[in-house]
Structures are given as structure tokens and as C-alpha cells.
Design a protein around this motif. Structure first.
Motif, PDB file in Angstrom:
ATOM      1  N   ASP A 293       0.845  -1.252  -0.078  1.00 38.71           N
ATOM      2  CA  ASP A 293      -0.005  -0.057   0.054  1.00 38.71           C
ATOM      3  C   ASP A 293       0.775   1.263  -0.171  1.00 38.71           C
ATOM      4  N   ASP A 294       2.159   1.399   0.861  1.00 37.09           N
ATOM      5  CA  ASP A 294       2.746   2.339   0.863  1.00 37.09           C
ATOM      6  C   ASP A 294       3.372   2.518  -0.515  1.00 37.09           C
ATOM      7  N   LEU A 295       3.891   1.675  -1.093  1.00 40.24           N
ATOM      8  CA  LEU A 295       4.367   1.741  -2.168  1.00 40.24           C
ATOM      9  C   LEU A 295       3.780   2.196  -3.454  1.00 40.24           C
ATOM     10  N   MET A 296       2.393   1.511  -3.573  1.00 37.42           N
ATOM     11  CA  MET A 296       1.484   1.953  -4.527  1.00 37.42           C
ATOM     12  C   MET A 296       0.946   3.529  -4.228  1.00 37.42           C
ATOM     13  N   ASP A 297       1.123   3.844  -2.945  1.00 35.75           N
ATOM     14  CA  ASP A 297       0.578   5.375  -2.813  1.00 35.75           C
ATOM     15  C   ASP A 297       1.534   6.324  -3.382  1.00 35.75           C
ATOM     16  N   ALA A 298       2.742   5.941  -3.592  1.00 34.71           N
ATOM     17  CA  ALA A 298       3.928   6.652  -4.089  1.00 34.71           C
ATOM     18  C   ALA A 298       3.986   6.423  -5.767  1.00 34.71           C
ATOM     19  N   PHE A 299       3.874   5.096  -6.011  1.00 35.58           N
ATOM     20  CA  PHE A 299       4.047   4.686  -7.312  1.00 35.58           C
ATOM     21  C   PHE A 299       3.159   3.835  -7.635  1.00 35.58           C
ATOM     22  N   PRO A 300       1.770   4.145  -8.119  1.00 30.96           N
ATOM     23  CA  PRO A 300       0.736   3.487  -8.266  1.00 30.96           C
ATOM     24  C   PRO A 300       0.958   2.900  -9.717  1.00 30.96           C
ATOM     25  N   PRO A 301       0.490   1.606  -9.938  1.00 29.10           N
ATOM     26  CA  PRO A 301       0.581   1.021 -11.069  1.00 29.10           C
ATOM     27  C   PRO A 301      -0.394   1.817 -12.293  1.00 29.10           C
ATOM     28  N   GLU A 302       0.105   1.468 -13.649  1.00 27.21           N
ATOM     29  CA  GLU A 302      -0.739   2.344 -14.616  1.00 27.21           C
ATOM     30  C   GLU A 302      -2.442   2.106 -14.465  1.00 27.21           C
ATOM     31  N   GLY A 303      -3.181   3.388 -14.516  1.00 30.04           N
ATOM     32  CA  GLY A 303      -4.511   3.386 -14.492  1.00 30.04           C
ATOM     33  C   GLY A 303      -5.015   2.922 -13.175  1.00 30.04           C
ATOM     34  N   PHE A 304      -4.164   3.096 -12.142  1.00 26.96           N
ATOM     35  CA  PHE A 304      -4.890   2.661 -10.864  1.00 26.96           C
ATOM     36  C   PHE A 304      -5.816   3.780 -10.408  1.00 26.96           C
ATOM     37  N   GLY A 305      -5.645   4.939 -10.918  1.00 24.55           N
ATOM     38  CA  GLY A 305      -6.771   5.939 -10.862  1.00 24.55           C
ATOM     39  C   GLY A 305      -6.997   6.458  -9.471  1.00 24.55           C
ATOM     40  N   LYS A 306      -5.862   6.414  -8.598  1.00 23.56           N
ATOM     41  CA  LYS A 306      -5.715   7.168  -7.266  1.00 23.56           C
ATOM     42  C   LYS A 306      -4.910   8.284  -7.378  1.00 23.56           C
ATOM     43  N   GLN A 307      -5.083   9.164  -6.373  1.00 24.43           N
ATOM     44  CA  GLN A 307      -4.282  10.238  -6.080  1.00 24.43           C
ATOM     45  C   GLN A 307      -2.915   9.767  -5.853  1.00 24.43           C
ATOM     46  N   VAL A 308      -1.866  10.426  -6.671  1.00 22.43           N
ATOM     47  CA  VAL A 308      -0.533  10.069  -6.360  1.00 22.43           C
ATOM     48  C   VAL A 308       0.169  10.811  -5.230  1.00 22.43           C
ATOM     49  N   GLY A 309       0.745   9.879  -4.305  1.00 20.43           N
ATOM     50  CA  GLY A 309       1.650  10.611  -3.157  1.00 20.43           C
ATOM     51  C   GLY A 309       0.872  11.235  -2.026  1.00 20.43           C
ATOM     52  N   GLY A 310      -0.366  10.866  -1.890  1.00 16.98           N
ATOM     53  CA  GLY A 310      -1.260  11.068  -0.606  1.00 16.98           C
ATOM     54  C   GLY A 310      -0.304  11.055   0.614  1.00 16.98           C
ATOM     55  N   ASP A 311       0.431  10.089   0.830  1.00 16.39           N
ATOM     56  CA  ASP A 311       1.520   9.900   2.240  1.00 16.39           C
ATOM     57  C   ASP A 311       2.374  10.998   2.190  1.00 16.39           C
ATOM     58  N   ILE A 312       3.202  11.245   0.863  1.00 15.42           N
ATOM     59  CA  ILE A 312       3.920  12.372   1.007  1.00 15.42           C
ATOM     60  C   ILE A 312       3.446  13.795   1.273  1.00 15.42           C
ATOM     61  N   ILE A 313       2.137  14.101   0.704  1.00 14.47           N
ATOM     62  CA  ILE A 313       1.321  15.080   1.167  1.00 14.47           C
ATOM     63  C   ILE A 313       1.327  15.394   2.554  1.00 14.47           C
ATOM     64  N   GLU A 314       0.966  14.158   3.390  1.00 17.73           N
ATOM     65  CA  GLU A 314       0.689  14.136   4.704  1.00 17.73           C
ATOM     66  C   GLU A 314       1.843  14.174   5.467  1.00 17.73           C
ATOM     67  N   ASN A 315       2.917  14.154   4.770  1.00 18.53           N
ATOM     68  CA  ASN A 315       4.370  14.039   5.688  1.00 18.53           C
ATOM     69  C   ASN A 315       4.545  12.567   6.381  1.00 18.53           C
TER      70      ASN A 315
END
Lengths: 324, 324
Positions: B211-233
Motif C-alpha cells: 500500500d505504501d509503495l502504491m501510494d507513491a508509485f501506483p500501477p498504470e491506470g490505478f486512478g488514485k491520487q499519487v503521493g497522498g502519504d507524501i502530502i501528509e508527511n
């Protein structure tokens, strides 16, 4: 071994020895230890001990973990209720959400509840299912009672049966549950368990009504602030019964006074108490308390014929006189 | 009867039929029904069902109440976590403390937890003690994990072992507990129960890292906001590992970026991702995920030799591909 002070000390020692201190993370465990260390009368665990002994004839010490489960659970409800009520102080000390913060109070409360569950079953594996089901249902009732209390506070019309049902769930159900769990662990029949539960619930309702009465009309030298419930506009039995008996003028005045936040204004308290006196609310409340005590007494006599009920009677005699 | 979709539907139907709707007070029960109705993958109850079946060879339907206890518990933790995290939305719908209020969310959460306890024991009276103790200990671990998560968020120095231990408790312990409870109910030896638990914990850690990895590097077409964890520090494994591998310049830059609230600023996310890529963090994370999957696989092979483990493997194969 069964006089009130000794029982209380036995419970205190057992609570103090629960393996919670020094556990990590500190922000989770320190508040648990803190609230459990505030002491109190420990009525709930003592009821469990005495019900276990009455039914089984065995030493109360065998049911100490089960008994303390009820106290741990009770402290979980206090921790969460204090958040919901925005209460800054409990027993003269800052509440957990003030001393730490609200998130910590939510989570430490949850952990107390989780821990209580293990204490419920660990010493009675062959009774674990009925004990856990009893514990779960009592916990649900307490949640329902707390929610009804919050709901009733926002409603303008509240009936006396609604109020009594609310205090039955919020306060009395746990006392009944403590007796029921002790009885289950001791090997009581389901009919007996039900009698123990009813006994505890009737006593619990009587105790709560007594608290309501003493809040407005404390005995001489009781040393507590008079009229805390009136200051907070709490619709207790006293207020609801007064509304029923009041003439239109008194009723309007009561309603106006109970819709206003007047801080600790002494004039308001004095005026409400005056109306209560005119309507003989102390006598009315005393009569209702008496009727619940009588119902409990009747059940107690039936239980005394079937179980070793002497120590329970003796203990509750002390409690009813508020000597400890 | 054991393909992933069928299992999910079986669980959904059972949850929808739990006797919670129409109960009073509405402010207590409606939020419980609301959050349970948000659906989700229902992985936890399905793990319990499959562990029960694997050990006992009996129909999964016999363990539906036990399985749903885990889901009810999980939703209790979500309701309280959402308060603590001040989260306004879950699965596209307002969270309980937003739609109702915070007091209601505290109390309805408590009631979910209370209710879960009954579901844990009711169908396995002869296993009630070990089941309730397992449930209590897992619940404590989840509380510890949530507290550690809040603690770590406030600390500037966090080690990777501390982070992994936090996600083990906060997320993986419940998955392990679901498998352990299913195995206990099915009659497993304590050694087998431990293997089921370990299997679940290793998978749980792998899933969370994924989950942590996909939050930053989602697979193609995953359609989720990229980097939510980064935004939230959030100090996830990716960030902590990057700090370990970074040169002084990169480390300083990362620390500055993670001490600043920059809202959803895309420049920040892009810059962090760029540093992560320079340090091959995706590859590093993938390797760690793989090592946890391998540990689980090893345990799975041992369990396959002792139990009817085929349906579990098939189900987890589907889950790992995130097909449902």
C-alpha cells in the motif's frame, strides 16, 4: 474475609497488580493505570466476588480477575464519558483527555475495554461463552444508556419511564451484570442468574435515584456542592416529577429555569429547591427509592433461601448507609 | 463455495443480516449499520472462514459469526481512527463523526466493539476462552499500533524496525488474529494456531508495505491520487529507507520537505518521488515486500502439508493481484 473494608482492599491490591504499568507505548498504558488508580468504592467488583461466593461457597479470591474485569470496564466507560461530557476533573484529578489529550483518551479507553475481555474469561474457561455473552450484552446496554442520556438532554419532553429506563441501562445494568457474571462463574442456574441480575438492577436504580436526591437535598455535613444537577439543567426524576405535579405557574417557571445557563447562580438553585419542597419532591423521590429497595429486598430473600447470601446482605447494608 | 467473489457475497449477506438495524436508540445503531454498509474487501472475515475450513474440513458457514466479529471489530477501529485522524471521508462517504458527531462516533464505536465480543464466542462455546483471549490480545495490539502510529508522527527520528513493528501491530496483527481465531475454532493445535497467526502477520506487513509503495508509485491506470502519504508527511518505509540511503544534500532536502505542510502542491510530490527514484526506493521496497511474502509462502507450505490449505492459497492469490 468478607467485610466491606477487607473486600475493598483485596480488590485494590488486585487492580494495582494488573500487568499494565511499565507496558509500552506509555501514552496508551499510563492513562489506564492513572484512571484505575483513582480508586473509588469498587462496588462493582465486590458484587461479583460476593455473588460468586454466594452461589459456589468458594473463596472470593477465585473470581478476582472476573471481578476486576467489571472495574476495568467501568473505568473505560468513565474515560469515554468524560470526553463526551467535556468533564475536566474526576475525583479531584484532571481527566485523561485533559491531562493527556482526547485521542489518547479514546484509545486508552478502547484498550481498557479490550483488556477487560481477557479478564472476563481467563479463570473460567468452561463458563467463558455465557460470561462473554453476558459481558457483551451488558456493555451494549451501557452504551445504549449513555446515548439515551445524551439524547434526553436535548429533548424538551421526557417521560419518567424514559428517564428510569435510561438510568437502568446507563448505571444499573452494569451492577446487575456484575452480580450475573459472579453467579454464572459460581455455577448458578439461569433462573438464579436472572434473579441476581434483577437484584442488582433494582439496587442500581435505587442508588442512582438516591444520588439524584442527595445532589439536591444532601444530608447534613455531606460537604458536597448543592444542586449540581440543577445548575447543569439535568432532567432527573426530581425535575420530571415536579413538572408532573406543578401548577401551571410553577411548571412554566421550572421550564424557564431549566432552559437557562445561569452558571453557579445560587438564586436559581434556591428557587428550584423551593418549588421541589412545595411539591414534596423529596418525599416522592424517597418513596420511589424505597419501592426499588423493596423489590430488591424481595429478590434478596429468595436468593438467601437458595444461596449463601449473608455476606452480600451485610455488604449492601454498609453501602446503603454510604459508610465506605 | 470458496471462490473469492462467493466468499465476499456470503460475508456481505451475513453482515447485512446482523440484528442491528431498527434497534434503538437510533443514534447508537444507525452509525454502526452505516459504517458496516460501506462494504470493502472483507478480507478479514474471509481469512477466518478459510482458516476454519482448512483446519476442520467443515463448511465455512459454521464460522460466519466469528468471521464477522473481526469485520465488526475492524469497523470499530475505523470509526475511532477517523475521529483521531480528523478524517472527513471514508470510501467516498462522510465519516461517522462528520455525518453525526464526535460523541456519537465514540459511543457507536464502543458498541461495535461490545457487539463483536458476542459474535466471537457465540457459536463455539467450548472454544470460547481461547477465542476471547485471542480477540482481547489482538485488540490490545491494534490499540498499541494506533498509538505508536500517532507517537511516531510526532517524532523526528524513527527507525525502520520501529516503523515495521508499528504496522505489524496496527494492521497485520488483526489479519494474523483472524487466521488464528478461525484455526482455534476449527480445532487446531496451539502450534498450528501460531503458524496461522504468523502467516497472517507476514502477509499483513507485505500488504501494508505494498500500500505504501502504491501510494507513491501506483500501477498504470490505478486512478488514485499519487503521493497522498507524501502530502501528509507520513514517515513510511519509503521515506525512512530513502533517508538511510540519501547523500547529505538529499537527506536535508527530504527532511525539509517532510517538515512542511505544502497542501497538495504537485512540485513537492514530484521532487520527493524523484529522490525516491534516484535511490531506487521502489526496488528496495519491492525487495522487502518480497521477503515478507516469501516468509508467508514458507509458512503456507507447512500449513498446506497439515491442513486443507488450497482455498486459502487460491483466495490470497486473487487478493495479492488486487483483482477484487
Amino acid at each position: 474475609m468478607s467485610d466491606a473494608q477487607t473486600l475493598k482492599q483485596t480488590v485494590e491490591s488486585h487492580i494495582a497488580a494488573l500487568p499494565l504499568a511499565d507496558r509500552q507505548p506509555e501514552n496508551l498504558y499510563a492513562p489506564m493505570v492513572y484512571i484505575l488508580g483513582m480508586k473509588g468504592k469498587r462496588i462493582r467488583p465486590i458484587l461479583t466476588l460476593l455473588a460468586y461466593q454466594a452461589v459456589s461457597g468458594r473463596p472470593v479470591s477465585e473470581s478476582l480477575n472476573l471481578a476486576c474485569a467489571a472495574e476495568v470496564f467501568h473505568n473505560f466507560t468513565l474515560m469515554h464519558d468524560d470526553i463526551m461530557d467535556r468533564a475536566p476533573v474526576r475525583r479531584g484529578q484532571p481527566t485523561v483527555h485533559i491531562r493527556w489529550d482526547e485521542n489518547i483518551a479514546i484509545l486508552s479507553g478502547d484498550a481498557l475495554f479490550a483488556y477487560a475481555m481477557e479478564l472476563v474469561v481467563k479463570d473460567f474457561p468452561e463458563k467463558a461463552a455465557p460470561l462473554a455473552i453476558e459481558f457483551s450484552r451488558v456493555s451494549m446496554a451501557v452504551c445504549e444508556g449513555q446515548m439515551e442520556d445524551m439524547d434526553l438532554a436535548l429533548r424538551s419532553e421526557v417521560s419518567i419511564p424514559e428517564y428510569v429506563e435510561m438510568i437502568r441501562k446507563k448505571t444499573a445494568a452494569l451492577l446487575g451484570g456484575c452480580l450475573a457474571m459472579g453467579a454464572i462463574a459460581g455455577g448458578a442456574s439461569s433462573k438464579q442468574v436472572e434473579k441476581f441480575r434483577q437484584y442488582g438492577e433494582k439496587l442500581g436504580i435505587a442508588f442512582q435515584l438516591q444520588d439524584d436526591l442527595m445532589d439536591a437535598f444532601p444530608p447534613e455535613g455531606f460537604g458536597k456542592q448543592v444542586g449540581g444537577d440543577i445548575i447543569e439543567n439535568k432532567k432527573t426524576y426530581l425535575y420530571l416529577r415536579a413538572l408532573e405535579l406543578a401548577n401551571p405557574e410553577q411548571a412554566t417557571r421550572l421550564q424557564v429555569l431549566f432552559q437557562t445557563d445561569m452558571g453557579t447562580d445560587k438564586g436559581k438553585v434556591a428557587e428550584v429547591l423551593d418549588i421541589f419542597r412545595q411539591l414534596n419532591i423529596p418525599g416522592q423521590t424517597q418513596a420511589l427509592i424505597e419501592s426499588y429497595f423493596q423489590e430488591a429486598l424481595q429478590l434478596g430473600e429468595e436468593l438467601a433461601a437458595e444461596t449463601d447470601f449473608g455476606p452480600m446482605k451485610a455488604y449492601l447494608g454498609v453501602i446503603a448507609k454510604r459508610k465506605i
